[in-house]
Design a protein around this motif. Structure first.
Motif, PDB file in Angstrom:
ATOM      1  N   ALA B  58       0.841  -1.198   0.000  1.00 46.97           N
ATOM      2  CA  ALA B  58       0.000   0.000   0.000  1.00 46.97           C
ATOM      3  C   ALA B  58       0.875   1.247   0.000  1.00 46.97           C
ATOM      4  O   ALA B  58       2.017   1.216   0.442  1.00 46.97           O
ATOM      5  N   ASP B  59       0.318   2.312  -0.546  1.00 48.87           N
ATOM      6  CA  ASP B  59       0.988   3.603  -0.514  1.00 48.87           C
ATOM      7  C   ASP B  59       0.267   4.481   0.477  1.00 48.87           C
ATOM      8  O   ASP B  59      -0.934   4.341   0.674  1.00 48.87           O
ATOM      9  N   SER B  60       0.986   5.411   1.081  1.00 52.68           N
ATOM     10  CA  SER B  60       0.299   6.334   1.966  1.00 52.68           C
ATOM     11  C   SER B  60       0.745   7.755   1.685  1.00 52.68           C
ATOM     12  O   SER B  60       1.886   8.000   1.303  1.00 52.68           O
ATOM     13  N   ILE B  61      -0.178   8.680   1.861  1.00 54.39           N
ATOM     14  CA  ILE B  61       0.127  10.090   1.710  1.00 54.39           C
ATOM     15  C   ILE B  61      -0.553  10.852   2.840  1.00 54.39           C
ATOM     16  O   ILE B  61      -1.445  10.322   3.492  1.00 54.39           O
ATOM     17  N   GLN B  62      -0.095  12.073   3.039  1.00 49.06           N
ATOM     18  CA  GLN B  62      -0.726  12.940   4.027  1.00 49.06           C
ATOM     19  C   GLN B  62      -1.688  13.848   3.298  1.00 49.06           C
ATOM     20  O   GLN B  62      -1.272  14.602   2.411  1.00 49.06           O
ATOM     21  N   ALA B  63      -2.941  13.826   3.684  1.00 55.21           N
ATOM     22  CA  ALA B  63      -3.889  14.767   3.096  1.00 55.21           C
ATOM     23  C   ALA B  63      -3.528  16.165   3.597  1.00 55.21           C
ATOM     24  O   ALA B  63      -2.923  16.304   4.649  1.00 55.21           O
ATOM     25  N   PRO B  64      -3.907  17.194   2.849  1.00 53.44           N
ATOM     26  CA  PRO B  64      -3.596  18.556   3.277  1.00 53.44           C
ATOM     27  C   PRO B  64      -4.176  18.866   4.661  1.00 53.44           C
ATOM     28  O   PRO B  64      -3.632  19.682   5.387  1.00 53.44           O
ATOM     29  N   GLU B  65      -5.249  18.190   5.028  1.00 55.50           N
ATOM     30  CA  GLU B  65      -5.864  18.408   6.336  1.00 55.50           C
ATOM     31  C   GLU B  65      -5.113  17.669   7.436  1.00 55.50           C
ATOM     32  O   GLU B  65      -5.465  17.768   8.608  1.00 55.50           O
ATOM     33  N   GLY B  66      -4.123  16.871   7.057  1.00 56.59           N
ATOM     34  CA  GLY B  66      -3.316  16.205   8.048  1.00 56.59           C
ATOM     35  C   GLY B  66      -3.575  14.715   8.196  1.00 56.59           C
ATOM     36  O   GLY B  66      -2.744  13.990   8.726  1.00 56.59           O
ATOM     37  N   GLU B  67      -4.726  14.270   7.742  1.00 55.51           N
ATOM     38  CA  GLU B  67      -5.069  12.854   7.860  1.00 55.51           C
ATOM     39  C   GLU B  67      -4.162  12.023   6.946  1.00 55.51           C
ATOM     40  O   GLU B  67      -3.721  12.501   5.909  1.00 55.51           O
ATOM     41  N   ASN B  68      -3.922  10.779   7.330  1.00 58.38           N
ATOM     42  CA  ASN B  68      -3.155   9.881   6.470  1.00 58.38           C
ATOM     43  C   ASN B  68      -4.092   9.094   5.583  1.00 58.38           C
ATOM     44  O   ASN B  68      -5.087   8.555   6.074  1.00 58.38           O
ATOM     45  N   LEU B  69      -3.759   9.037   4.308  1.00 59.92           N
ATOM     46  CA  LEU B  69      -4.589   8.295   3.369  1.00 59.92           C
ATOM     47  C   LEU B  69      -3.798   7.136   2.794  1.00 59.92           C
ATOM     48  O   LEU B  69      -2.590   7.232   2.603  1.00 59.92           O
ATOM     49  N   PHE B  70      -4.508   6.027   2.519  1.00 57.98           N
ATOM     50  CA  PHE B  70      -3.855   4.829   2.021  1.00 57.98           C
ATOM     51  C   PHE B  70      -4.500   4.368   0.729  1.00 57.98           C
ATOM     52  O   PHE B  70      -5.678   4.621   0.490  1.00 57.98           O
TER      53      PHE B  70
END
Ligand SMILES: [Zn+2]
Ligand SMILES: [Zn+2]
Ligand SMILES: [Zn+2]
Ligand SMILES: [Zn+2]
Lengths: 132, 132
Positions: B58-70
């Motif tokens: 899986a890949d993960s990124i930080q949403a601009p709001e701070g939440e982590n997305l996968f």
DNA sequence: GGCTAGAATGAGACTCATTCTCATTTAGAA
DNA sequence: TTCTAAATGAGAATGAGTCTCATTCTAGCC
């Protein structure tokens, strides 16, 4: 730019931010201010940082750990940084190539209202010398 | 890659992630799973996502709001995304130019252990059609 | 098939950054 | 000085994510 009242709190945050020379968190800034005798509230530091950022007087980035970091930045236009993970020191980058890349790529995929997040993190020479 | 036991929970998270077709948060994923009758715990969803990310599934990124997305991502190597702010749909990007730019810039400033965060956010064509 | 060690789970407590509430203070215009 | 809306601060509230620990379950071994 919406009207702002000049309070000593706002000015204190601005000054502390300038004095920090690099990216710092709201909490760090608040602690620094309290340590130097200020009675400023944490919420006020957050509010001041938000308005300074809104007015272009400060830049903000998301640290990899999720915390928001702020910095008093000379240039007002859009730009990017290379930040030291250890001490927060930052260099402004000339990112013309990536700006072009970003807008081209966005258009190619039919996405609108493109925004980009581009930050480089590393360990600066000074911090490496300190550790060794 | 450290050893992993195969539990139905881990498999459920993997499946839900694949079914999501785009970036989703751990909380969203947990809600989806619960809604479909699963009794999986939130902490387990977090743990499964962390290990899947660690294993490159899986890949993960930080949403601009701070939440982590996968997101369950086909290609395993290092790459970047263009993500829809509204629905999470993502496109993989060819970022050769920025990779080169990033490593060059890092070296130029004497920083070591450079990492970069490069993400594009926008609104995809489908979401724009929906809104209009 | 049963047995066991140690990994994985889940409920809920906890952390910690950030935001909100609201009573009180204060900047700034008149 | 007076007035009013904006700003402040203390603390409560929020919310993502982590941690604890008793319990459950996987996987290897007999
Ligand atoms: Zn440094
Ligand atoms: Zn840019
Ligand atoms: Zn979309
Ligand atoms: Zn890259």
């Amino acid at each position: 730019m919406k009207p702002r009242r000049n309070t000593w709190q706002r000015e204190a945050v601005r000054a502390a931010l300038v004095g920090a020379h690099g990216f710092v968190s709201a909490q760090q800034l608040h602690q620094t201010l309290r340590d130097s005798g200020s009675t400023i509230g944490l919420a006020t530091v957050y509010r001041a940082l938000a308005s300074l950022t809104e007015d272009g007087e400060a830049d903000s980035i998301q640290a990899p750990e999720g915390e928001n970091l702020f910095m008093s930045c000379g240039s007002t236009g859009h730009h990017h940084h290379l930040i030291c993970r250890s001490c927060g020191a930052a260099r402004e980058l000339d990112a013309t190539v990536v700006e072009e890349w970003a807008s081209k790529v966005g258009a190619e995929h039919g996405f609108a209202e493109i925004e980009h997040v581009i930050d480089l993190f590393g360990i600066c020479a000074a911090c490496r010398a300190k550790e060794a």
